[in-house]
Design a protein around this motif. Sequence first.
Motif, PDB file in Angstrom:
ATOM      1  N   HIS A 144       0.823  -1.214   0.000  1.00 51.31           N
ATOM      2  CA  HIS A 144       0.000   0.000   0.000  1.00 51.31           C
ATOM      3  C   HIS A 144       0.854   1.260   0.000  1.00 51.31           C
ATOM      4  CE1 HIS A 144       0.191   0.998   4.374  1.00 51.31           C
ATOM      5  NE2 HIS A 144      -0.465   2.093   4.064  1.00 51.31           N
ATOM      6  N   PRO A 145       2.069   1.267   0.598  1.00 51.04           N
ATOM      7  CA  PRO A 145       2.930   2.445   0.435  1.00 51.04           C
ATOM      8  C   PRO A 145       3.376   2.674  -1.010  1.00 51.04           C
ATOM      9  CG  PRO A 145       3.580   1.201   2.365  1.00 51.04           C
ATOM     10  CD  PRO A 145       2.609   0.346   1.611  1.00 51.04           C
ATOM     11  N   THR A 146       3.506   1.600  -1.787  1.00 49.66           N
ATOM     12  CA  THR A 146       3.870   1.753  -3.197  1.00 49.66           C
ATOM     13  C   THR A 146       2.764   2.473  -3.963  1.00 49.66           C
ATOM     14  OG1 THR A 146       5.366  -0.144  -3.253  1.00 49.66           O
ATOM     15  CG2 THR A 146       4.293   0.444  -5.322  1.00 49.66           C
ATOM     16  N   LEU A 147       1.523   2.023  -3.798  1.00 57.80           N
ATOM     17  CA  LEU A 147       0.418   2.667  -4.505  1.00 57.80           C
ATOM     18  C   LEU A 147       0.191   4.093  -4.007  1.00 57.80           C
ATOM     19  CD1 LEU A 147      -2.209  -0.209  -4.841  1.00 57.80           C
ATOM     20  CD2 LEU A 147      -0.282   0.378  -6.319  1.00 57.80           C
ATOM     21  N   GLY A 148       0.243   4.283  -2.689  1.00 53.98           N
ATOM     22  CA  GLY A 148       0.038   5.623  -2.140  1.00 53.98           C
ATOM     23  C   GLY A 148       1.123   6.594  -2.560  1.00 53.98           C
ATOM     24  N   SER A 149       2.367   6.130  -2.585  1.00 55.88           N
ATOM     25  CA  SER A 149       3.476   6.994  -2.998  1.00 55.88           C
ATOM     26  C   SER A 149       3.357   7.382  -4.463  1.00 55.88           C
ATOM     27  CB  SER A 149       4.808   6.284  -2.752  1.00 55.88           C
ATOM     28  OG  SER A 149       5.020   6.077  -1.367  1.00 55.88           O
ATOM     29  N   ALA A 150       2.964   6.405  -5.298  1.00 58.00           N
ATOM     30  CA  ALA A 150       2.809   6.697  -6.723  1.00 58.00           C
ATOM     31  C   ALA A 150       1.743   7.763  -6.953  1.00 58.00           C
ATOM     32  CB  ALA A 150       2.458   5.416  -7.479  1.00 58.00           C
TER      33      ALA A 150
END
Length: 278
Positions: A76-82
């Motif tokens: 979820h940090p990957t999607l949120g960061s993107a």
Amino acid sequence: MTRRYSEVDVFSPVAFLGNPVAVVHDAEGLTSEQMQRFAKWTNLAETTFLLPPTTAAADYRVRIFSATQEFPFAGHPTLGSALAWLRAGGVPQRPGEVVQECGAGLVRVRVDEQMLAFEAPPLTRFEPVGEPELEQVAGALGIQRSRIVDASWLVNGPGWIGVRLANAAEVLALRPDPAGLGSLCIGVVGEHAPGHDARFEVRAFLGDDPVWEDPITGSLNAGLAHWLRESGEPVGGGYTAAQGTAIGHEGRVTVSYEGDRIWIGGHAVVCVHGEVTL
């Protein structure tokens, strides 16, 4: 120094019912110690720090911290960061796709408005769990060992132990003791009866972390997707998993199989955007 700051709710189409991640933009100059201290202060499952990439193939680089440690990858940090990077003016090299550099390497993220999906990284440990560890897992979950249908190591960043129970009702009924988790990271999955909008129910328990039940977990769902297919479960082209139900969230994770590739997706919403002094 004042830096741009965002908080993004991930894996729910409804704001404040997913899993939030804190994102610090323009994080050059921060030490690892400063990043870890701030991540602990946010009291969220993860906090990320956006940096210039070190390779021309990536659009940006990210470092991902929980309250207690740094992860090479997390979902979820990957999607949120993107999404935070895009909303702050980031322009990807390829339309509709962001390439993230992280400790696990390069991760592709597809973007369609507020629906995002990352290509699951390979598992670095995928093997059966030993019997002594399974006894510890059962004790931490507060169940008899006999109720564990199957288990596997599912390591793709966090050191998940995947546990399968007979059905979703058993997953939702779990009442683990946080003190009994120790350093274990346990992901539990069970199938819903036909007619539910999700095929599986998932829960994630994190030892040695103040956020000891994670609302919705991309890295775990990526590992579970690989395991379910490899174990012969008839998953076809994909499925939807629900997570967070037991703690008042409404997470939905989409799993798509494209040949050997697995894509883990969901909605994301930027809920907070401002500045932070670090």
